[in-house]
Enzyme design. Structure first.
Site, short mmCIF file in Angstrom:
data_model
loop_
_atom_site.label_atom_id
_atom_site.label_comp_id
_atom_site.label_asym_id
_atom_site.label_seq_id
_atom_site.Cartn_x
_atom_site.Cartn_y
_atom_site.Cartn_z
N HIS B 112 0.86 -1.19 0.00
CA HIS B 112 0.00 0.00 0.00
C HIS B 112 0.90 1.24 0.00
CE1 HIS B 112 -2.68 3.04 1.79
NE2 HIS B 112 -3.69 2.29 1.38
N ASP B 189 3.09 -4.09 8.27
CA ASP B 189 1.89 -3.29 8.05
C ASP B 189 0.70 -4.24 8.24
OD1 ASP B 189 -0.31 -2.00 7.04
OD2 ASP B 189 0.49 -1.73 5.02
N GLN B 192 -4.41 -4.84 6.99
CA GLN B 192 -5.37 -5.79 6.41
C GLN B 192 -5.35 -7.15 7.11
OE1 GLN B 192 -7.59 -5.00 4.19
NE2 GLN B 192 -6.81 -3.01 3.58
N LYS B 215 -10.60 -0.16 10.34
CA LYS B 215 -10.73 -1.38 9.53
C LYS B 215 -11.09 -2.58 10.41
CE LYS B 215 -7.26 0.06 6.10
NZ LYS B 215 -8.01 0.61 4.99
N CYS B 353 -4.67 2.16 -3.88
CA CYS B 353 -3.45 2.74 -3.28
C CYS B 353 -2.22 1.87 -3.48
CB CYS B 353 -3.63 3.04 -1.79
SG CYS B 353 -4.86 4.29 -1.47
#
Lengths: 135, 398
Positions: B112, B189, B192, B215, B353
């Site tokens: 991303h 990261d 997700q 999220k 993104c």
């Protein structure tokens, strides 16, 4: 011709959509802030008049057909006429009194611009042309 | 599951854009409203009861997050505005001090923007090099490829644990083990992955982790930076100001507070933090293992149906996360998204993104369906029905 047919013709087989990069034309990029529409508009001005124009890029059916209709309606117009044409289109999307006849085929966007964020798709090429005129 | 907890699902809505953000359960909304209605004072001002209550709730939320990711110390959990800010803090607050010209940062082309641009900035500022770990034929990261890309100059590997377009899961634990043997830091990261499966930072042994609250059923504008305590101690605060300083007299005499307050300058997003704490307890009550299993089952259900639609080009037939990226042949993704919107189906069109992913997949824009535990087989059936008739899509996209 029905509105839908006009839109589809300009979307699928626009004579103004060309996959070339002619360096004798001024290239303007216009990109949406809220979606992925991204158009490149190529313009040729002679003696204060837009003598030719074409476009390419990646954009949805509304932005693409709007760009095609815009160029069709602006080629062979002088800068003052183009400015007036754009302002008339802006009046339509802002729900202000406007001249339907002068919009010619762009009148097909009359209802579409009321569909939420599709207004930004239809307006995207106008943003690009304004950028060019102000440069 | 648990659809009744979400006010938005009382409307006639099929929400399939959970990779972008998730819906909020009533309990999170109530918890935030409770702060605004009953004790909306500032934090760090324990002079009166309601402010003391703020500090209690704010720190309780931190403790809930600590337990949720199994961090060793509460000081390792820093509230930020989201994964983006966390990743920027990691790059500019820690690695800017640590890296030297010629050092290498390894990422991939499916990251991303938030895990690309902070590193690009360092590359420009410090003359360090950003390198890409090659992906395999299914766009996956393998430990072998990591090993092949690492050189003696590699100092940091920064990867999404699950990517936001392909939905592939990276072998973070194995990568950490190899990286640490070679004195390389690992930044994860988790935007997700943390909302969708159990995360144990001690078991993974990651050095830094970033994720966002919105999220995972939490509010927007709140997220987490996790870092091992000894590393966060070395992190340069990006913001200086109220709340984070101990005392100051002149430019050479500035004394900062301890972790994590030092890294949380200014009035924090109190309602956001408290809301995130509530979201975390809510997810724990459902069970992260149950959420993961449910999403996998639902993705399989969706894929079995979507794969039989001949005019769909599916980018990621295999994936670990609940993400499906695809295109309708010869129709611009955004036009399909608008068509689905007419039927109150929310999906995202675009590059999501991940703007250098097209160099890897050759496809610049896709539709993305991203699932969460409140999605149902009936949501999928509606999607499949709408997508199965291409003529209808073309007819109605205008």
């Amino acid at each position: 011709m029905e509105n839908r047919e006009i839109l589809l013709n300009h979307y699928i087989s626009s004579p103004y959509k060309k996959e070339i990069y002619d360096q004798t034309y001024t290239k303007i990029e216009t990109k949406s802030d809220s979606c992925i529409d991204h158009l490149h508009i190529f313009l040729k001005k002679e003696n204060n008049k837009l003598v030719d124009a074409y476009f390419n890029g990646e954009a949805c059916s509304i932005a693409t057909s709007s760009c095609s209709i815009l160029l069709k309606n602006c080629i062979n117009k002088n800068m003052e006429e183009i400015k007036e044409y754009i302002e008339n289109f802006e009046r339509m999307i802002n729900d202000e009194p406007y001249d339907e006849e002068k919009l010619q085929e762009a009148i097909v966007f009359k209802d579409i611009v009321k569909q939420g964020n599709r207004v930004s798709c239809a307006y995207l090429p106008y943003k690009g042309l304004k950028k060019w005129m102000n440069e | 599951m648990n659809r009744e907890d979400f006010p938005m699902l009382k409307e006639d809505l099929i929400y399939l854009d959970n990779g972008a953000t998730t819906l909020k359960p009533q309990c999170v909304i109530d918890k935030m409203t409770e702060y605004y209605e009953k004790y909306s004072a500032n934090a760090h001002r324990g002079d009166y009861d309601i402010s003391f209550k703020v500090d209690q709730e704010y720190e309780k939320a931190r403790e809930l997050v600590r337990k949720f990711i199994n961090a060793k110390y509460k000081e390792e959990v820093v509230f930020t505005s989201g994964a983006t800010e966390s990743l920027n803090m990691i790059a500019s607050g820690f690695f800017k001090k640590y890296l030297e010209p010629g050092d290498e940062i390894l990422i991939t082309q499916s990251e991303h923007a938030s895990n690309v641009l902070p590193w690009f900035r360092l590359a420009n500022e410090l003359q360090v090099v950003v390198k890409y770990i090659p992906l395999d034929d299914h766009h996956y990261v393998t430990l072998d490829n990591v090993k092949k890309t690492v050189t003696p100059n590699t100092k940091v590997i920064a990867l999404a644990s699950i990517t936001n377009v392909i939905g592939d899961e990276r072998p973070i634990k194995e990568i950490c083990e190899f990286a640490h043997q070679n004195n390389i830091f690992v930044v994860m990261d988790g935007a997700q992955s943390v909302p969708h499966r159990k995360t144990d930072v001690q078991d993974l042994d990651v050095d830094f982790l970033a994720f966002s609250g919105h999220k995972m059923c939490g509010p927007t504008g709140i997220g987490i930076l996790y870092g091992k305590k000894e590393l966060l101690e070395e992190m340069e605060p990006q913001n200086l100001g109220g709340g984070m300083n101990e005392s100051f007299d002149n430019p050479r005499e500035i004394y900062l507070k301890d972790l994590p307050t030092r890294l949380e300058a200014g009035t924090p997003n109190i309602a956001g933090a408290i809301g995130l704490g509530r979201a975390v307890s809510y997810l724990e009550t459902i069970g992260m293992d149950k959420i993961e299993a449910y999403e996998k089952k639902l993705r399989k259900y969706a894929m079995d149906k979507l794969i039989s639609i001949p005019h769909l080009d599916i980018i990621n037939i295999e994936a670990d996360g609940g993400i499906i990226a695809f295109n309708v042949n010869d129709v611009f993704s955004q036009d399909v998204a608008y068509y689905l919107n007419k039927y109150k189906v929310c999906v995202r069109a675009g590059n999501h993104c991940a703007k250098i992913l097209n160099q890897e997949t050759g496809v610049s824009n896709t539709l993305r369906v991203s699932l969460y535990f409140y999605n149902t087989e009936s949501d999928i059936d509606s999607l499949v029905e709408l997508l199965s008739n291409k003529e209808k899509i073309v007819e109605e996209m205008l």
